[in-house]
Design a protein around this motif. Structure first.
Motif, PDB file in Angstrom:
ATOM      1  N   LEU A  25      27.313  -0.330 -20.409  1.00  0.00           N
ATOM      2  CA  LEU A  25      26.274  -0.482 -19.387  1.00  0.00           C
ATOM      3  C   LEU A  25      26.859  -0.418 -17.988  1.00  0.00           C
ATOM      4  CD1 LEU A  25      24.100  -3.347 -20.957  1.00  0.00           C
ATOM      5  CD2 LEU A  25      23.519  -0.918 -20.801  1.00  0.00           C
ATOM      6  N   ARG A  26      27.948  -1.126 -17.766  1.00  0.00           N
ATOM      7  CA  ARG A  26      28.545  -1.146 -16.423  1.00  0.00           C
ATOM      8  C   ARG A  26      29.087   0.235 -16.042  1.00  0.00           C
ATOM      9  NH1 ARG A  26      28.579  -6.153 -14.528  1.00  0.00           N
ATOM     10  NH2 ARG A  26      28.515  -7.907 -15.992  1.00  0.00           N
ATOM     11  N   ARG A  27      29.647   0.929 -16.994  1.00  0.00           N
ATOM     12  CA  ARG A  27      30.215   2.251 -16.718  1.00  0.00           C
ATOM     13  C   ARG A  27      29.133   3.242 -16.287  1.00  0.00           C
ATOM     14  NH1 ARG A  27      32.984   4.370 -21.790  1.00  0.00           N
ATOM     15  NH2 ARG A  27      34.168   2.455 -21.421  1.00  0.00           N
ATOM     16  N   ARG A  28      27.966   3.168 -16.902  1.00  0.00           N
ATOM     17  CA  ARG A  28      26.914   4.147 -16.639  1.00  0.00           C
ATOM     18  C   ARG A  28      25.924   3.721 -15.570  1.00  0.00           C
ATOM     19  NH1 ARG A  28      25.287   7.593 -20.571  1.00  0.00           N
ATOM     20  NH2 ARG A  28      23.915   8.366 -18.899  1.00  0.00           N
ATOM     21  N   ARG A  53      19.938   6.616 -36.957  1.00  0.00           N
ATOM     22  CA  ARG A  53      20.358   7.905 -36.405  1.00  0.00           C
ATOM     23  C   ARG A  53      20.415   7.871 -34.881  1.00  0.00           C
ATOM     24  NH1 ARG A  53      17.513  12.644 -40.116  1.00  0.00           N
ATOM     25  NH2 ARG A  53      18.507  12.030 -42.093  1.00  0.00           N
ATOM     26  N   ARG A  54      19.303   7.534 -34.244  1.00  0.00           N
ATOM     27  CA  ARG A  54      19.300   7.484 -32.788  1.00  0.00           C
ATOM     28  C   ARG A  54      18.596   6.221 -32.308  1.00  0.00           C
ATOM     29  NH1 ARG A  54      20.969  11.824 -30.103  1.00  0.00           N
ATOM     30  NH2 ARG A  54      19.832  11.197 -28.233  1.00  0.00           N
ATOM     31  N   SER A  55      17.270   6.178 -32.451  1.00  0.00           N
ATOM     32  CA  SER A  55      16.538   5.008 -31.997  1.00  0.00           C
ATOM     33  C   SER A  55      15.298   4.800 -32.849  1.00  0.00           C
ATOM     34  CB  SER A  55      16.134   5.154 -30.523  1.00  0.00           C
ATOM     35  OG  SER A  55      15.196   6.216 -30.371  1.00  0.00           O
ATOM     36  N   VAL A  56      14.845   3.563 -32.882  1.00  0.00           N
ATOM     37  CA  VAL A  56      13.615   3.194 -33.584  1.00  0.00           C
ATOM     38  C   VAL A  56      12.861   2.220 -32.684  1.00  0.00           C
ATOM     39  CG1 VAL A  56      12.633   1.903 -35.520  1.00  0.00           C
ATOM     40  CG2 VAL A  56      14.482   3.529 -35.926  1.00  0.00           C
ATOM     41  N   THR A  57      11.586   2.496 -32.454  1.00  0.00           N
ATOM     42  CA  THR A  57      10.748   1.595 -31.675  1.00  0.00           C
ATOM     43  C   THR A  57       9.648   1.050 -32.581  1.00  0.00           C
ATOM     44  OG1 THR A  57      11.155   2.799 -29.614  1.00  0.00           O
ATOM     45  CG2 THR A  57       9.224   1.362 -29.685  1.00  0.00           C
ATOM     46  N   ALA A  58       9.592  -0.260 -32.699  1.00  0.00           N
ATOM     47  CA  ALA A  58       8.597  -0.892 -33.570  1.00  0.00           C
ATOM     48  C   ALA A  58       8.449  -2.353 -33.193  1.00  0.00           C
ATOM     49  CB  ALA A  58       9.001  -0.765 -35.043  1.00  0.00           C
ATOM     50  N   VAL A  90      22.115   3.191 -24.985  1.00  0.00           N
ATOM     51  CA  VAL A  90      21.297   2.223 -24.244  1.00  0.00           C
ATOM     52  C   VAL A  90      21.162   2.612 -22.774  1.00  0.00           C
ATOM     53  CG1 VAL A  90      21.101  -0.179 -23.505  1.00  0.00           C
ATOM     54  CG2 VAL A  90      21.846   0.340 -25.832  1.00  0.00           C
ATOM     55  N   ALA A  91      22.271   2.925 -22.121  1.00  0.00           N
ATOM     56  CA  ALA A  91      22.222   3.278 -20.695  1.00  0.00           C
ATOM     57  C   ALA A  91      21.380   4.531 -20.479  1.00  0.00           C
ATOM     58  CB  ALA A  91      23.633   3.484 -20.152  1.00  0.00           C
ATOM     59  N   ARG A  92      21.500   5.511 -21.349  1.00  0.00           N
ATOM     60  CA  ARG A  92      20.710   6.733 -21.218  1.00  0.00           C
ATOM     61  C   ARG A  92      19.228   6.434 -21.361  1.00  0.00           C
ATOM     62  NH1 ARG A  92      21.885  11.298 -25.528  1.00  0.00           N
ATOM     63  NH2 ARG A  92      23.973  10.955 -24.680  1.00  0.00           N
ATOM     64  N   TRP A  93      18.884   5.543 -22.301  1.00  0.00           N
ATOM     65  CA  TRP A  93      17.490   5.160 -22.489  1.00  0.00           C
ATOM     66  C   TRP A  93      16.930   4.528 -21.209  1.00  0.00           C
ATOM     67  CZ3 TRP A  93      14.140   5.534 -26.714  1.00  0.00           C
ATOM     68  CH2 TRP A  93      12.967   4.801 -26.627  1.00  0.00           C
ATOM     69  N   ILE A  94      17.714   3.663 -20.612  1.00  0.00           N
ATOM     70  CA  ILE A  94      17.280   2.994 -19.378  1.00  0.00           C
ATOM     71  C   ILE A  94      17.102   4.003 -18.242  1.00  0.00           C
ATOM     72  CG2 ILE A  94      18.054   1.408 -17.565  1.00  0.00           C
ATOM     73  CD1 ILE A  94      19.286  -0.306 -19.823  1.00  0.00           C
TER      74      ILE A  94
END
Length: 245
Positions: free
Chosen positions: A96-99, A197-202, A213-217
């Motif tokens: 997170l800090r890096r991105r 694999r990548r992400s799940v939203t539920a 995580v950083a890319r999602w944000i």
């Protein structure tokens, strides 16, 4: 003593490490077989393009063997948090800090509303506010959404989801009240291990690999805060939210 007696009472993590060590010889045999295949491909390419047959044979075998070794080691390292060899929050914090910090985001670690559960990371930036927690599951746990329900292997993930949603809502309420800036917090769960694999939203949360995580944000802004609002929210969070040791 039978093999079953030897592993009886051991944790899944210890059993996993023991089997990994025990199967090292079998992995080396399979790597040798794959290397032979790489050698054959190298020879074929050498004849096809008029290259040195011995050199291409060696290169083909070496590349396949090295690739297999790297894949096996990365698969093993992916279980390090679950095995207790690494801390998931440390891995995610660095990512997170890096991105994000160079893009105007501030990250506060280990925060909680007094009397409520804590979260590993609170991310505040121009695009909004997120909480990021960390969890680890064994390599065979499939993380998926079926209908509107979150599943962690064969079990419902409702308890995990509700806990993170509840603490996110509590944090948002406190930050909004104390700062005067309307805040909605999106809960994210960084998953170390398991089959995802990548992400799940539920059920109100999004589960994804730590490196995503950083890319999602960055790709999903939920608000438009200016620099002054970001600073105000970060200072407010540092002041009113309890810091966990």
């Amino acid at each position: 003593m039978t093999p079953d007696d030897q592993v009886h009472g051991l944790s899944p993590q210890v059993m996993y490490e023991q089997f990994w060590i025990k199967e090292a010889g079998e992995r080396r045999k399979m790597r040798a077989v794959k290397a032979v295949g790489g050698l054959a491909v190298g020879v074929a390419l050498a004849y096809r393009f008029g290259l040195s047959v011995p050199i291409m044979a060696i290169v083909g075998a070496a590349l396949v063997a090295a690739g297999d070794a790297i894949w096996a080691w990365r698969s093993y390292e992916a279980t390090a948090v679950w095995r207790g060899r690494r801390r998931g929050e440390n891995i995610t914090r660095k990512l997170l800090r890096r991105r994000l910090t160079r893009r105007g985001y501030q990250i506060l670690d280990g925060r909680a509303v007094p009397g409520k559960a804590s979260v590993d990371h609170l991310v505040i930036g121009p695009g909004g506010v997120w909480v990021v927690d960390n969890e680890a599951w064994d390599p065979e746990t499939e993380i998926a959404r079926y209908g509107d329900r979150l599943f962690l292997g064969e079990k419902y993930g409702s308890k995990v989801a509700k806990a993170l949603v509840d603490v996110s809502e509590s944090l948002a309420e406190v930050l909004s009240r104390e700062s005067g800036v309307p805040v909605t917090i999106e809960p994210l769960l960084a998953v170390h291990g398991g089959e995802l694999r990548r992400s799940v939203t539920a059920e109100g949360i999004t589960l994804l690999k730590p490196r995503l995580v950083a890319r999602w944000i960055l790709n999903g802004p939920r608000a438009e805060y200016d620099d002054a609002q970001v600073e105000l929210l970060a200072r407010t969070a540092a002041r009113v939210l309890r810091r966990m040791s």
